[in-house]
Write a protein that holds these residues in place. Sequence first.
Motif, PDB file in Angstrom:
ATOM      1  N   TRP A 116       0.683  -1.273   0.147  1.00 14.64           N
ATOM      2  CA  TRP A 116       0.126  -0.103  -0.050  1.00 14.64           C
ATOM      3  C   TRP A 116       0.746   1.352   0.012  1.00 14.64           C
ATOM      4  O   TRP A 116       0.624   2.333  -0.597  1.00 14.64           O
ATOM      5  CB  TRP A 116      -0.998  -0.096   1.092  1.00 14.64           C
ATOM      6  CG  TRP A 116      -2.050  -1.104   1.118  1.00 14.64           C
ATOM      7  CD1 TRP A 116      -2.510  -1.630   0.066  1.00 14.64           C
ATOM      8  CD2 TRP A 116      -2.541  -1.636   2.297  1.00 14.64           C
ATOM      9  NE1 TRP A 116      -3.417  -2.626   0.389  1.00 14.64           N
ATOM     10  CE2 TRP A 116      -3.749  -2.584   1.539  1.00 14.64           C
ATOM     11  CE3 TRP A 116      -2.409  -1.569   3.558  1.00 14.64           C
ATOM     12  CZ2 TRP A 116      -4.141  -3.619   2.374  1.00 14.64           C
ATOM     13  CZ3 TRP A 116      -3.168  -2.762   4.407  1.00 14.64           C
ATOM     14  CH2 TRP A 116      -4.357  -3.408   4.001  1.00 14.64           C
ATOM     15  N   HIS A 117       1.999   1.259   0.538  1.00 12.41           N
ATOM     16  CA  HIS A 117       2.943   2.387   0.667  1.00 12.41           C
ATOM     17  C   HIS A 117       3.312   2.703  -0.771  1.00 12.41           C
ATOM     18  O   HIS A 117       3.701   3.694  -1.122  1.00 12.41           O
ATOM     19  CB  HIS A 117       4.198   1.941   1.533  1.00 12.41           C
ATOM     20  CG  HIS A 117       5.298   3.253   1.684  1.00 12.41           C
ATOM     21  ND1 HIS A 117       6.530   2.946   0.814  1.00 12.41           N
ATOM     22  CD2 HIS A 117       5.261   4.345   1.939  1.00 12.41           C
ATOM     23  CE1 HIS A 117       7.283   3.847   0.953  1.00 12.41           C
ATOM     24  NE2 HIS A 117       6.669   4.985   1.561  1.00 12.41           N
ATOM     25  N   LYS A 118       3.614   1.531  -1.497  1.00 12.10           N
ATOM     26  CA  LYS A 118       4.085   1.771  -2.834  1.00 12.10           C
ATOM     27  C   LYS A 118       3.045   2.454  -3.665  1.00 12.10           C
ATOM     28  O   LYS A 118       3.234   3.215  -4.477  1.00 12.10           O
ATOM     29  CB  LYS A 118       4.511   0.238  -3.469  1.00 12.10           C
ATOM     30  CG  LYS A 118       5.046   0.325  -4.773  1.00 12.10           C
ATOM     31  CD  LYS A 118       6.400   0.848  -4.951  1.00 12.10           C
ATOM     32  CE  LYS A 118       7.454  -0.010  -4.104  1.00 12.10           C
ATOM     33  NZ  LYS A 118       8.739   0.695  -4.654  1.00 12.10           N
ATOM     34  N   GLN A 119       1.583   1.887  -3.485  1.00 11.67           N
ATOM     35  CA  GLN A 119       0.532   2.331  -4.204  1.00 11.67           C
ATOM     36  C   GLN A 119       0.065   3.722  -3.800  1.00 11.67           C
ATOM     37  O   GLN A 119      -0.076   4.550  -4.635  1.00 11.67           O
ATOM     38  CB  GLN A 119      -0.753   1.281  -3.810  1.00 11.67           C
ATOM     39  CG  GLN A 119      -1.722   1.643  -4.825  1.00 11.67           C
ATOM     40  CD  GLN A 119      -2.871   0.861  -4.654  1.00 11.67           C
ATOM     41  OE1 GLN A 119      -2.673  -0.112  -3.727  1.00 11.67           O
ATOM     42  NE2 GLN A 119      -3.950   0.837  -5.500  1.00 11.67           N
ATOM     43  N   TYR A 120       0.426   4.038  -2.523  1.00 17.14           N
ATOM     44  CA  TYR A 120      -0.067   5.377  -2.206  1.00 17.14           C
ATOM     45  C   TYR A 120       1.142   6.063  -1.228  1.00 17.14           C
ATOM     46  O   TYR A 120       1.323   6.115  -0.022  1.00 17.14           O
ATOM     47  CB  TYR A 120      -1.207   5.534  -1.304  1.00 17.14           C
ATOM     48  CG  TYR A 120      -2.357   4.716  -1.944  1.00 17.14           C
ATOM     49  CD1 TYR A 120      -3.336   5.427  -2.893  1.00 17.14           C
ATOM     50  CD2 TYR A 120      -2.706   3.479  -1.486  1.00 17.14           C
ATOM     51  CE1 TYR A 120      -4.363   4.855  -3.394  1.00 17.14           C
ATOM     52  CE2 TYR A 120      -3.648   2.897  -2.175  1.00 17.14           C
ATOM     53  CZ  TYR A 120      -4.645   3.401  -2.995  1.00 17.14           C
ATOM     54  OH  TYR A 120      -5.867   2.735  -3.544  1.00 17.14           O
TER      55      TYR A 120
END
Length: 508
Positions: free
Chosen positions: A228-232
């Motif tokens: 999720w960190h990679k996505q957002y």
Amino acid sequence: MRIGIQFLAAMLALGSAAAQTREIPLKVLRDKIAGGWAGQMIGVSFGAPTEFRSRGKIIEGDLPKWTPERIKNALGQDDLYVDMTFAKVLDDKGLDATADDFGAMFRDAQYALWHANLSGRRNLKRGVPATLSGTPRYNAHADDIDFQIEADFIGLMAPGLYRAANDIALRAGRVMNYGDGIYGGMFVSAMYAAAFFESDPRRIVETGLAAIPRQSPYGRLVADLLAWHKQYPDDWKKVWQLIEDKWNKNDPCPAGALQPYNIDAKLNGAYIALGLLYGKGDFGKTIEISTRAGQDSDCNPASSGGILGVVLGYERIPEEWKGGIPAIANEKFRYTDFSFNTIVESTEKRAIGLVKRNGGRVEGDKLLVRLQTPKPPKLQTWKFGTVAERIGADDARWTFSGPWRTEKTQRIASAKGAELTVTFEGTGAIVVGPYLAEGGKADVYLDGKLDRTVDVCSDEKGDKRGDSVWHAFGLKPGKHTVRLAVRGEPYGDRKGTGVAIESLVVFR
């Protein structure tokens, strides 16, 4: 698939580093250790005013203003003084200190405890071995945060030594935790160990994940967080909500089951990592995000601040945050023999000793560290099922006989002959009630057979609400009946004979 490939590449890079020897000047080693302890002190003091005041929601608006004098709060914080008393076991017993050694210290400690720590110490005092006192059979809080908030001392003495850190964590953590509860301590200590040689927060979190079983619930949550960190990459609140929606649903803690309150290790561990990832190396921003995530909002910034404190070193922590430390640097933390200055000195000696034991050496004014590849321990989980319902003491499914009385949400009895019965459908249950300063004994029967004799004595001056009077997990699916019979007997040399219940938490 992308996150899997990237993670594999990162771990291969770590593997190639395992054959390396990295040097760190002794002056830098000490500065980083001091930064780690200072970061904990600042983080816990910063978050203390909001601890568990925000449950299942982000803390919005202004946080209490930081002033240098607030650092004094750290001297009485349990996640520092318990941390340090575990460290002293290694000072006293050596690097091979056993679970029994850690347990002996814990059993005799005079400080107040809660949750897994409290249950673990009660078990030790009742003759349960230290190797079993954190297991679900004896400890309904096995997944709680307790060891996670006390494991900082391990990473601070293990620069680049992930396997050595896990070895110590397994010996110390099993005193009060099991499974994810122990993995929380391993995750945190591995991030500390990485921070001596790595400054990228994402790489530090990935290293923490590499040190625990990825297929464990804890490991799966951290993997989700990294994806999720990679996505957002610029929206920590979006990622906080994703964590909330998927992972804040099934907490078995007697006080937290089906409640907004959550002291689960993995959820709060995600808030540590959230601060590191989105703080992007800024000390104030890191501890602020870990605090605003809520729940255990002093322990979480203590760990994120401590890890980043190692990255920065004491000298590079901004003066606005560390300015109050010199004035108290020689004052002892409560219940310990350590001040800030002496715990830094003690940790440095243990770090040098652990590095030497694991193939490193001192050359002049430098420490040469033989880097280790993170290796997760064998998967250890307990299947409690799903928290299905909480049956309050006023529910008609309870049957009470004998001299019970009602006080608010509790039913209380002291005399022999008082009994209660409740039938539930599921695979496990916890009879929830308070530990009483003068609590007595009761016999608990499961499906007509005596399961065990329990006591509800807190071993402390005050009462402790919302804990496990009795629990059982892993039952065959179906209907089960619990009968509790008050014995009218005190525990040990106490005088009270009371037993109280609040609810039944049912698992399916």
